[in-house]
Scaffold this active site. Structure first.
Site, PDB file in Angstrom:
ATOM      1  N   LYS A 183       0.833  -1.212   0.000  1.00  0.00           N
ATOM      2  CA  LYS A 183       0.000   0.000   0.000  1.00  0.00           C
ATOM      3  C   LYS A 183       0.861   1.254   0.000  1.00  0.00           C
ATOM      4  O   LYS A 183       0.493   2.264  -0.598  1.00  0.00           O
ATOM      5  CB  LYS A 183      -0.979  -0.008   1.193  1.00  0.00           C
ATOM      6  CG  LYS A 183      -2.040  -1.083   1.026  1.00  0.00           C
ATOM      7  CD  LYS A 183      -3.382  -0.737   1.643  1.00  0.00           C
ATOM      8  CE  LYS A 183      -4.417  -1.780   1.203  1.00  0.00           C
ATOM      9  NZ  LYS A 183      -5.617  -1.823   1.980  1.00  0.00           N
TER      10      LYS A 183
ATOM     11  N   LYS B  58      -3.845 -10.989  -7.380  1.00  0.00           N
ATOM     12  CA  LYS B  58      -5.121 -11.379  -6.777  1.00  0.00           C
ATOM     13  C   LYS B  58      -6.245 -10.443  -7.226  1.00  0.00           C
ATOM     14  O   LYS B  58      -5.998  -9.276  -7.532  1.00  0.00           O
ATOM     15  CB  LYS B  58      -5.022 -11.427  -5.247  1.00  0.00           C
ATOM     16  CG  LYS B  58      -4.955 -10.081  -4.566  1.00  0.00           C
ATOM     17  CD  LYS B  58      -5.250 -10.186  -3.074  1.00  0.00           C
ATOM     18  CE  LYS B  58      -5.472  -8.789  -2.518  1.00  0.00           C
ATOM     19  NZ  LYS B  58      -6.360  -8.628  -1.449  1.00  0.00           N
TER      20      LYS B  58
ATOM     21  N   LYS C 289     -10.165  -4.764  -5.793  1.00  0.00           N
ATOM     22  CA  LYS C 289     -11.016  -3.669  -6.284  1.00  0.00           C
ATOM     23  C   LYS C 289     -10.226  -2.605  -7.031  1.00  0.00           C
ATOM     24  O   LYS C 289     -10.807  -1.759  -7.690  1.00  0.00           O
ATOM     25  CB  LYS C 289     -11.823  -3.040  -5.139  1.00  0.00           C
ATOM     26  CG  LYS C 289     -11.121  -3.032  -3.832  1.00  0.00           C
ATOM     27  CD  LYS C 289     -12.080  -2.982  -2.667  1.00  0.00           C
ATOM     28  CE  LYS C 289     -11.335  -3.297  -1.396  1.00  0.00           C
ATOM     29  NZ  LYS C 289     -11.952  -4.078  -0.434  1.00  0.00           N
TER      30      LYS C 289
END
Ligand code: ATP
Ligand code: LTN
Length: 332
Positions: A114, A196, A199
């Site tokens: 992130k 993976k 969103k």
């Protein structure tokens, strides 16, 4: 009679719930209600580690709550709540920050990912996130925490923090185990089977609110592999794209990999991809319809999260009081 075992899990309302979230952890939760004392929450405190639009965040929290219920989490039989409604999470989170080491936080894969994705906002909350997640868990003294594969590291650091704390103050926390499903723990993106489903890549991601025609389009365009064999076979190393579809088909239909290989023997990818799309669309249809129905009933949802917050606070405050006492805070 033995006391029921306790389990707890949460999802961040940071975007639309997708097939990975559903087939990984969420699908298994309703069956656990039968056997365990279950807590499911919406991790809104975690969500602001990445900038959010306030109106959208409010909407997403209600949508996720409605989706929890639509997926089968009956609020009469488990505790459903919003994390920010139970202040003990932030309170214990701070205490646990002081028992969590800089070095161990630096090794967290999610932080590294992130931080790389949001270079302009590498904030302290993003870094200390695992200590807050440990607080989320330890407040309820659960026996286990069902999550997808990517969260295993966070449950492991939670165990380390609990053991460190218990080592100093005695047995304050139950040390929980992660619970990772055997099939569906890592659903891959439909247009990039090496990463993976997430969103942040919408075209490769099927969201629970997608209409059947969107689901069909996404599956028809799903990347299959450039091997010459062209047959439906589960072989994640050689055929990551097809294997991902086999895994999805297996989870939604309950068929084994062998049964699926036999079903599509000699049929090729052209028949397989729409069949997976249809099976997924049929699985998601009742969930989408029920979510829409529940979202129209704001008073009901409000009643669910208020009751949930009360039940959760009662348990959480008990643990928090114990912790405050152990570390030496003067009781009020
Ligand atoms: P992002 O897309 O931003 O990485 P996310 O989709 O991982 O977010 P989370 O709220 O972090 O969403 O995850 C909720 C739960 O779903 C976690 O238990 C996580 O392990 C699981 N999960 C997320 N993606 C997948 C996936 N592709 N396959 C299986 N489980 C998943
Ligand atoms: N970190 C998780 C969400 C989460 C969670 C938790 C899951 C926050 N606190 C406690 C299980 C238990 C995520 O990003 N998916």
């Amino acid at each position: 009679m033995d006391e029921k075992k306790v389990m707890l899990s949460g999802i961040q309302p940071s975007g639309d719930l997708h097939l990975g979230n559903y087939l990984g952890p969420l699908r298994h939760w309703p069956e656990m209600i039968e056997e365990f004392d279950c807590y499911f929450f919406l991790a809104d405190l975690h969500t602001i580690t990445v900038r959010q639009d306030p109106a959208q965040l409010r909407r997403r929290v209600l949508t996720l709550l409605a989706q929890y219920i639509a997926c089968g989490l009956d609020p009469e039989r488990c505790t459903l709540f919003i994390q920010s409604h139970v202040p003990a999470h932030a309170q214990l989170g701070w205490v646990l920050d002081c028992y969590t080491m800089f070095g161990e936080l630096s090794r967290m894969t999610q932080f590294k990912d992130k931080a790389a994705k949001h270079k302009d906002n590498i904030n302290a909350g993003l870094f200390t996130y695992p200590a807050l997640m440990a607080a989320d868990i330890l407040l309820y003294q659960p026996d286990f925490v069902p999550v997808g594969e990517d969260q295993k590291q966070h449950v492991e650091i939670c165990r380390d923090i609990a053991e460190r704390f218990n080592g100093i103050y005695g047995d304050v926390f139950k040390v929980p185990a992660p619970h990772i499903p055997k099939v569906g723990a890592r659903i891959m993106s439909l247009n990039d089977p090496t990463s993976k489903m997430s969103k942040s890549n919408l075209e490769g991601c099927v969201i629970l609110m997608d209409k059947p025609e969107d689901i069909m389009r996404k599956f028809k365009r799903a990347i299959t592999d450039s091997d010459t064999e062209r047959c439906v076979r589960y072989a994640p190393q050689e055929k990551p794209g097809v294997s991902n579809l086999v895994q999805i088909y297996a989870t939604v239909t309950g068929k084994s990999f062998e049964e699926i290989e036999a079903e599509f023997d000699g049929k090729g990818y052209g028949a397989f991809k729409p069949a997976v799309g249809e099976a997924v669309a049929e699985t998601l249809r009742p969930i989408r319809e029920e979510t829409e129905r529940l979202l129209a009933d704001k008073a009901y949802l409000e009643n669910v999260y208020k009751t949930g917050a009360e039940k959760a606070s009662y348990v959480a405050n008990k643990t928090l009081r114990k912790v405050y006492k152990k570390v030496g805070f003067v009781p009020r």
